[in-house]
Structures are given as C-alpha cells and as structure tokens.
Design a protein around this motif. Structure first.
Motif, PDB file in Angstrom:
ATOM      1  N   SER A 233       0.852  -1.188   0.000  1.00 55.70           N
ATOM      2  CA  SER A 233       0.000   0.000   0.000  1.00 55.70           C
ATOM      3  C   SER A 233       0.885   1.233   0.000  1.00 55.70           C
ATOM      4  CB  SER A 233      -0.932   0.007   1.223  1.00 55.70           C
ATOM      5  OG  SER A 233      -0.181   0.076   2.424  1.00 55.70           O
ATOM      6  N   GLY A 234       0.313   2.348  -0.419  1.00 56.28           N
ATOM      7  CA  GLY A 234       1.051   3.603  -0.438  1.00 56.28           C
ATOM      8  C   GLY A 234       0.438   4.570  -1.430  1.00 56.28           C
ATOM      9  N   GLU A 235       1.040   5.764  -1.511  1.00 58.42           N
ATOM     10  CA  GLU A 235       0.532   6.799  -2.395  1.00 58.42           C
ATOM     11  C   GLU A 235       1.092   6.637  -3.802  1.00 58.42           C
ATOM     12  OE1 GLU A 235       1.188  10.706  -0.914  1.00 58.42           O
ATOM     13  OE2 GLU A 235      -0.201  10.494   0.769  1.00 58.42           O
ATOM     14  N   GLU A 302      -3.161  -1.563  -2.354  1.00 61.49           N
ATOM     15  CA  GLU A 302      -3.959  -0.375  -2.046  1.00 61.49           C
ATOM     16  C   GLU A 302      -3.142   0.878  -2.359  1.00 61.49           C
ATOM     17  OE1 GLU A 302      -5.033  -0.792   2.029  1.00 61.49           O
ATOM     18  OE2 GLU A 302      -6.517  -2.356   1.648  1.00 61.49           O
ATOM     19  N   THR A 304      -3.171   4.993  -2.881  1.00 63.31           N
ATOM     20  CA  THR A 304      -3.896   6.233  -2.601  1.00 63.31           C
ATOM     21  C   THR A 304      -3.365   7.351  -3.481  1.00 63.31           C
ATOM     22  OG1 THR A 304      -2.352   6.772  -0.811  1.00 63.31           O
ATOM     23  CG2 THR A 304      -4.352   5.579  -0.218  1.00 63.31           C
ATOM     24  N   ILE A 339      -8.672   5.879   0.816  1.00 65.34           N
ATOM     25  CA  ILE A 339      -7.764   5.322   1.815  1.00 65.34           C
ATOM     26  C   ILE A 339      -6.647   6.327   2.083  1.00 65.34           C
ATOM     27  CG2 ILE A 339      -6.099   3.477   2.256  1.00 65.34           C
ATOM     28  CD1 ILE A 339      -7.768   1.711   0.397  1.00 65.34           C
ATOM     29  N   ASN A 341      -2.824   6.668   3.752  1.00 65.60           N
ATOM     30  CA  ASN A 341      -1.653   5.956   4.252  1.00 65.60           C
ATOM     31  C   ASN A 341      -1.013   6.786   5.360  1.00 65.60           C
ATOM     32  OD1 ASN A 341       0.855   4.718   4.663  1.00 65.60           O
ATOM     33  ND2 ASN A 341       0.943   4.003   2.548  1.00 65.60           N
ATOM     34  N   SER A 343       1.726   5.913   7.065  1.00 62.67           N
ATOM     35  CA  SER A 343       3.125   5.538   7.284  1.00 62.67           C
ATOM     36  C   SER A 343       3.962   6.772   7.615  1.00 62.67           C
ATOM     37  CB  SER A 343       3.689   4.862   6.034  1.00 62.67           C
ATOM     38  OG  SER A 343       2.936   3.727   5.691  1.00 62.67           O
ATOM     39  N   GLU A 362       3.127   1.113   5.971  1.00 64.51           N
ATOM     40  CA  GLU A 362       1.940   0.485   5.394  1.00 64.51           C
ATOM     41  C   GLU A 362       0.733   0.522   6.332  1.00 64.51           C
ATOM     42  OE1 GLU A 362       2.600  -3.264   3.516  1.00 64.51           O
ATOM     43  OE2 GLU A 362       4.552  -2.683   2.711  1.00 64.51           O
ATOM     44  N   THR A 363       0.754   1.422   7.330  1.00 64.17           N
ATOM     45  CA  THR A 363      -0.443   1.628   8.147  1.00 64.17           C
ATOM     46  C   THR A 363      -1.432   2.473   7.351  1.00 64.17           C
ATOM     47  OG1 THR A 363       0.833   1.567  10.199  1.00 64.17           O
ATOM     48  CG2 THR A 363      -1.352   2.553  10.301  1.00 64.17           C
ATOM     49  N   THR A 364      -2.627   1.963   7.145  1.00 68.85           N
ATOM     50  CA  THR A 364      -3.631   2.691   6.378  1.00 68.85           C
ATOM     51  C   THR A 364      -4.927   2.772   7.168  1.00 68.85           C
ATOM     52  OG1 THR A 364      -4.406   0.678   5.259  1.00 68.85           O
ATOM     53  CG2 THR A 364      -2.657   1.942   4.176  1.00 68.85           C
ATOM     54  N   SER A 366      -9.028   3.242   6.100  1.00 62.79           N
ATOM     55  CA  SER A 366      -9.930   3.269   4.954  1.00 62.79           C
ATOM     56  C   SER A 366     -10.918   4.421   5.063  1.00 62.79           C
ATOM     57  CB  SER A 366     -10.687   1.945   4.859  1.00 62.79           C
ATOM     58  OG  SER A 366     -11.440   1.719   6.038  1.00 62.79           O
TER      59      SER A 366
END
Length: 506
Positions: A233-235, A302, A304, A339, A341, A343, A362-364, A366
């Motif tokens: 996950s990330g932007e 995921e 964003t 979502i 992120n 992080s 990777e803390t997200t 939603s």
C-alpha cells in the motif's frame, strides 16, 4: 548374508578412517529424494513386491550406483538391474543403468521381483534398480524408517542423501524411528506412502497414503502459486516489487510464471517491478504452470492518490476506569472518500511530554474508517487532568492539536457534531455518541471580553465576541489570532475542521 554385508561395510568404513584420516568428499547428491515406499504387500503376495521409489528433482543427471540405504536392520548397495537378474515384463521400464535423469524416477526393486506376479505398470522411462542383497533391507517392515547414503561408505549425517520416516542415528547403521511423530506407519496391506511435495523435507505432514501404489511416479499434482509483494500500500506513484519465488510444484517441476496487472500488461518472469500511477485497489494475478497443470493467486495493492489529508483526531480517553496503561487510547477517523496511508505520521501528547508514536510502514485507514491506538502500543502517557493530543505529519509538523482538561475517570473527550465534549459513552472504533451524560453545558461559558478573560482563573470557560484577525492555516492549522478592541490573543481551535468561536485561551 546380510550380517556379513554389514560387517564388510563397517570394516571398509573403519579402514578408510584409519588409512585416510583427512579424507573428505563432495557434498551428497541433494536432489535425490525418496518419494514412495511400499513395505506391506497384499496378503498372498511375496515381499518381493516391496519397493522404494527415488526421484531426481534437479537439473542434472545423478548416478546412484553404490548408494547405500538402510532400514535400521541391515544395509544394501544400490546396483544395476542386469539381464541375469531376471526379466521385468514391462516394455516401458529401463534397466542396465543407475543414472537418474533430471525430473526422472527410479524404483528400487527386490531381486526376486521377476519371480512374482509383477503387479506394477511402470510409466515410460522409469529406471529399475535393485540391491546387492536378495531382499530390500532385511525385508521392509511397516515401522522401518529408511536412510539413503551416498556412495562414500561413510555413515554420518553429512553423507545422508535423504530419509523416510524421520529416523535418528543411534549407533553404526542402526537408524531407528525418532518416536516424535506419526511416521513411519502401516498404511494398510497393499498401500504405499507417497511424498506430497517431492522437494520438501521428510516430515509427517509431507506424506500421504495411496490406496493404489504408483511406482515410477505417474501422478502429477498442480503447483501452488504464492505471491510476495512489497510494499502492499502507499501513495501513487507507487512502485511495488512482486515475487513468485515461493511458488512450489509438488513434483519439483520447473514452473513458468505469468503476472497480470490492472492496466492489461503481463510479465512472464518469476520476479518483476510495477509502478501504479493511479489510486484505488489494484488487483494483481500470478499464474504458475508446470506445463500440464496450473494455479493462480491474487493480491490487492492499495494505492492512494496525493490528495487532501482527511484524517482527524476523533476520541481521546486519558483517564479510563481501571489501569491507565491498558485503557488509555487515542482514536483517529478518516472522513474522506479515499484510503489514507499513515506511514511515518505521528501521535503525540503536549509538546515536551512523551516521545511521539510513529505509525509503522503500510499503516492505512480506509474511507470512513477508525483507527484506535492504545497506550500499550503508543507508549503515550496522557495526563488525566489536562494535556494535549496531537497528530503530526512525517516531518513532525502539527496537523491537529486537541487540548483537554477537567475530565473525569471513565469519560472520553469525543468529537461529535462539529465540537468536542466529555462523555461517558465510550466508543473506540465506532461512531461517537453523545447520548449519555456530558460534562459541562453552554451555561458554564461566561460571555466576556478579552481584557476580562485575561483576569480570570485558569480553566475558566469563556465565550468571546470579536474579530478573527488571523485564521487557521496561516501560522498553523489550529492557531488563530482574535482581537477585541485594543486587546488580542492567540488561541487554538479544538479541531481544524471546526470554525466555532468558542476558544480556549493559552
């Protein structure tokens, strides 16, 4: 005859140690594995139908001539099935060689197999092997583990090629069951035990019972696709490394890999990198094939978009009933449509207090979601009487700061309806409710000017009327400047999304 063979092997072994004390050899052929064992023939059949199946999962041929196996009672050399050993009535089997080709099977048969009913139909290319003795071991028993050594005649762990039944070494050639698991065991008359994943270790969960034995390996189980990806996950733009190296084929066949991405592109490599330029949940598929069967696994990345930060502080419990260490928490809420992120973002109390808590990679959170961080995780020790809860970006810039004071035990400071209130309805991870009692009401606020407000005692609640001369976001998201005639002050909005003129004087 068997006892004589054992003595002969031991004499050679001991003599070798005496004459060549510095003797060393190449590593064992670690691509040869025991893949099927039949030790309990059908009633009425001779023990000559017992067999041990070998498989070469490597990419090079291996000659197993004079490899040695033991069932704990006796030891046998592996040798060629020669014409004088008898005729095997199967045109598909190969004799007169001990070399197992890559991905090839061989079957160690009793010397007297040709004298029995020869019940097996061997697949094309199966290599027939036999032993120096007339029987396999001392006649295989259902509780016999098997150890296969290479041809160096050195019976130590370093020269073990493979095992069946997780044996342990006791002394000499006596390798017996370790008694720590359920193998070996008797699968029943006429049934064999087959290794499930041919290149994985000898363990209890890697053997299964076959009602109909398959010497020569005519079974093919589908491979198992396994994806690893980092980050997940990330932007956007987000670069992700994908690997299918953990995928496995039970027969250790060479696999092909095919990655499919949401934009329609495909990659046929075991590992690849992909950049996602658009936000949203990106579905990635890996298909692995052994040439006959295939398997598929999916993973969602995921992503964003770089957009407005839509996470706010939502509920603070500084003084829970019972243990502060276990009960204190700070809750975040994502009021946006995407979502977020977190992080590298941080939670903190009043400046100069506890060390900030940094959200792991990777803390997200939603859209419409809640994230509750307890003190046991954050190590933030919130003061019971008064303190601040702060949300900071990765550069430690304050995004939001919420001061609180005068809370009672078991009451949380909650954001609801555009303002913060104390309430005894505590709702971690859920929408806030101010349906219970609320500490304080509008009547407690004194309507005064700034000049008067500055003379009041600490913690007095006031309502001011005047001009907002510097709005939030100029010198900080929550800091503003308020003026009443000749007097001014700097204040803090409890929440940056609020534009209430109920200000807290600092």
């Amino acid at each position: 005859m068997k006892k004589g063979l054992v003595r002969l092997i031991l004499v050679i072994f001991l003599s070798g140690l005496f004459l060549l004390p510095n003797f060393s050899s190449a590593a064992p052929e670690d691509t040869i594995v025991i893949t099927e064992v039949l030790s309990n023939c059908l009633v009425g059949e001779e023990d000559c139908n017992e067999f041990i199946e070998l498989y070469n999962y490597g990419n090079s041929s291996v000659d197993v001539y004079h490899f040695i196996f033991t069932d704990g009672d006796s030891a046998d050399y592996i040798r060629i099935w020669e014409p004088d050993a008898g005729v095997i009535n199967d045109p598909d089997i190969i004799t007169e060689t001990t070399t197992i080709p890559p991905k090839g099977f061989a079957v160690i048969l009793d010397q007297q197999y040709d004298e029995g009913n020869q019940p097996y139909d061997f697949p094309v290319g199966t290599i027939a092997l036999t032993t120096m003795n007339s029987a396999l071991g001392n006649g295989l028993s259902e509780d016999d583990p098997i150890t296969l050594f290479d041809d160096q005649e050195i019976f130590t762990q370093d020269y073990v090629v493979d095992t069946f039944g997780t044996p342990i070494r006791e002394e000499g050639l006596a390798l017996h069951d370790d008694g720590l698991d359920g193998i070996p065991f008797d699968p029943g008359e006429g049934k064999s035990l087959e290794r499930i994943h041919l290149a994985l270790p000898d363990s209890e969960d890697n053997w299964r019972v076959l009602d109909s034995p398959t010497p020569g390996g005519d079974t093919n189980d589908p491979p198992e696709a396994k994806i690893t990806a980092s980050p997940t996950s990330g932007e956007a733009p987000l670069e992700v490394h994908f690997s299918g190296i953990s995928s496995i084929d039970p027969e250790a066949r060479n696999l092909t890999y095919r990655w499919e991405f949401p934009d329609g592109t495909t990659v046929e490599e075991v590992e690849t990198d992909k950049v996602f330029d658009e936000g949203g949940n990106q579905l990635v598929t890996l298909t692995v094939s052994d040439g006959e069967l295939e398997d598929t696994e999916e993973i969602v990345i995921e992503v964003t978009q770089d957009s407005e930060f839509t996470v706010r502080l939502n509920e603070i419990l500084p003084n829970p009933e019972g243990s502060d260490l276990e009960g204190e928490f700070v809750e975040l809420y994502n009021y946006g449509d995407s979502i977020v992120n977190l992080s590298g973002y941080k939670l903190d109390d009043e400046e100069g207090g506890s060390n900030p808590y940094t959200f792991p990679a990777e803390t997200t959170i939603s859209s419409g979601g809640y994230l509750v961080i307890y003190r046991t995780e954050s190590k933030l020790a919130l003061n019971n009487d008064q303190d601040h809860a702060r949300l900071l970006d990765p550069a430690s810039t304050v995004i939001e700061e919420v001061p609180y004071q005068d809370g009672d035990e078991g009451w949380s400071y909650s954001y609801h309806g555009g303002e913060w209130n104390w309430t005894n309805t505590i709702t971690p991870g859920e929408p806030n409710e101010i349906s219970g009692d609320v500490l304080g009401d509008e009547d407690e606020y004194q309507k005064v000017g700034i000049e008067k407000a500055k003379t009041l005692s600490d913690k007095t609640k006031v309502e001011l009327e005047g001009v907002l001369t510097v709005e939030p976001d100029v010198f900080g998201k929550q800091y503003c400047y308020f003026q009443d005639g000749d007097y001014g002050l700097r204040s803090i909005f409890p929440n940056p999304t609020s534009r209430s003129l109920n200000l807290v004087i600092n």
